[in-house]
Write a protein that holds these residues in place. Structure first.
Motif, mmCIF file in Angstrom:
data_model
loop_
_atom_site.group_PDB
_atom_site.id
_atom_site.type_symbol
_atom_site.label_atom_id
_atom_site.label_comp_id
_atom_site.label_asym_id
_atom_site.label_seq_id
_atom_site.Cartn_x
_atom_site.Cartn_y
_atom_site.Cartn_z
ATOM 1 N N GLN A 185 -0.894 10.476 -0.533
ATOM 2 C CA GLN A 185 -0.535 10.011 0.802
ATOM 3 C C GLN A 185 -1.156 8.632 1.028
ATOM 4 O O GLN A 185 -2.216 8.322 0.490
ATOM 5 N N ARG A 186 -0.510 7.827 1.834
ATOM 6 C CA ARG A 186 -1.041 6.488 2.123
ATOM 7 C C ARG A 186 -2.440 6.573 2.722
ATOM 8 O O ARG A 186 -3.315 5.770 2.393
ATOM 9 N N THR A 227 0.838 -1.208 0.000
ATOM 10 C CA THR A 227 0.000 0.000 0.000
ATOM 11 C C THR A 227 0.868 1.252 0.000
ATOM 12 O O THR A 227 0.517 2.244 -0.644
ATOM 13 N N VAL A 228 2.001 1.215 0.671
ATOM 14 C CA VAL A 228 2.908 2.366 0.669
ATOM 15 C C VAL A 228 3.414 2.618 -0.750
ATOM 16 O O VAL A 228 3.433 3.759 -1.231
ATOM 17 N N GLU A 229 3.800 1.560 -1.442
ATOM 18 C CA GLU A 229 4.300 1.697 -2.814
ATOM 19 C C GLU A 229 3.199 2.119 -3.786
ATOM 20 O O GLU A 229 3.450 2.879 -4.720
ATOM 21 N N GLY A 265 1.109 9.001 -6.372
ATOM 22 C CA GLY A 265 1.435 10.365 -5.963
ATOM 23 C C GLY A 265 0.496 10.915 -4.908
ATOM 24 O O GLY A 265 0.199 12.113 -4.897
ATOM 25 N N ALA A 321 0.615 4.023 -2.996
ATOM 26 C CA ALA A 321 0.434 5.457 -2.741
ATOM 27 C C ALA A 321 1.527 6.267 -3.427
ATOM 28 O O ALA A 321 1.243 7.282 -4.076
ATOM 29 N N GLU A 322 2.767 5.829 -3.324
ATOM 30 C CA GLU A 322 3.883 6.524 -3.980
ATOM 31 C C GLU A 322 3.693 6.545 -5.495
ATOM 32 O O GLU A 322 3.899 7.564 -6.143
ATOM 33 N N ARG A 323 3.270 5.427 -6.064
ATOM 34 C CA ARG A 323 3.081 5.320 -7.512
ATOM 35 C C ARG A 323 1.977 6.260 -7.996
ATOM 36 O O ARG A 323 2.054 6.822 -9.077
#
Length: 67
Positions: A22-23, A12-14, A20, A16-18
Motif C-alpha cells: 500500500q502507498r 510513489t503510487v507506482e 506490492g 508502491a504498486e511495483r
C-alpha cells in the motif's frame, strides 16, 4: 534528427504498486534517494527501485535462512 525518448520515472503510487504494498506502507521504508525531484514530487527509475528492493534487509526472504 532522431528524438530522444523521455526518461520514465516512477511516482510513489507506482513504487508502491511495483513493490506490492500500500502507498501508506512506503512511509515505513527508507526509500533510496530520488533520481529526480520536480518541485516536492519525487521520482525513481524502475532500475533504482528494483536494485534497492533486492538489497534491502528482509526483502521477501523471511524464513529462507541458509543452512
Amino acid at each position: 534528427m532522431r528524438q530522444k525518448k523521455p526518461k520514465r520515472y516512477l511516482s510513489t503510487v507506482e513504487v508502491a504498486e511495483r513493490l506490492g504494498v500500500q502507498r501508506s506502507t512506503l512511509g515505513r521504508y527508507k526509500l533510496p534517494t530520488p533520481d529526480v525531484m520536480i518541485g516536492e514530487t519525487r521520482g525513481w527509475t524502475a532500475e533504482t527501485i528494483d536494485a534497492w528492493n533486492e538489497a534491502r534487509p528482509g526483502s521477501g526472504r523471511w524464513g529462507t535462512a541458509e543452512k
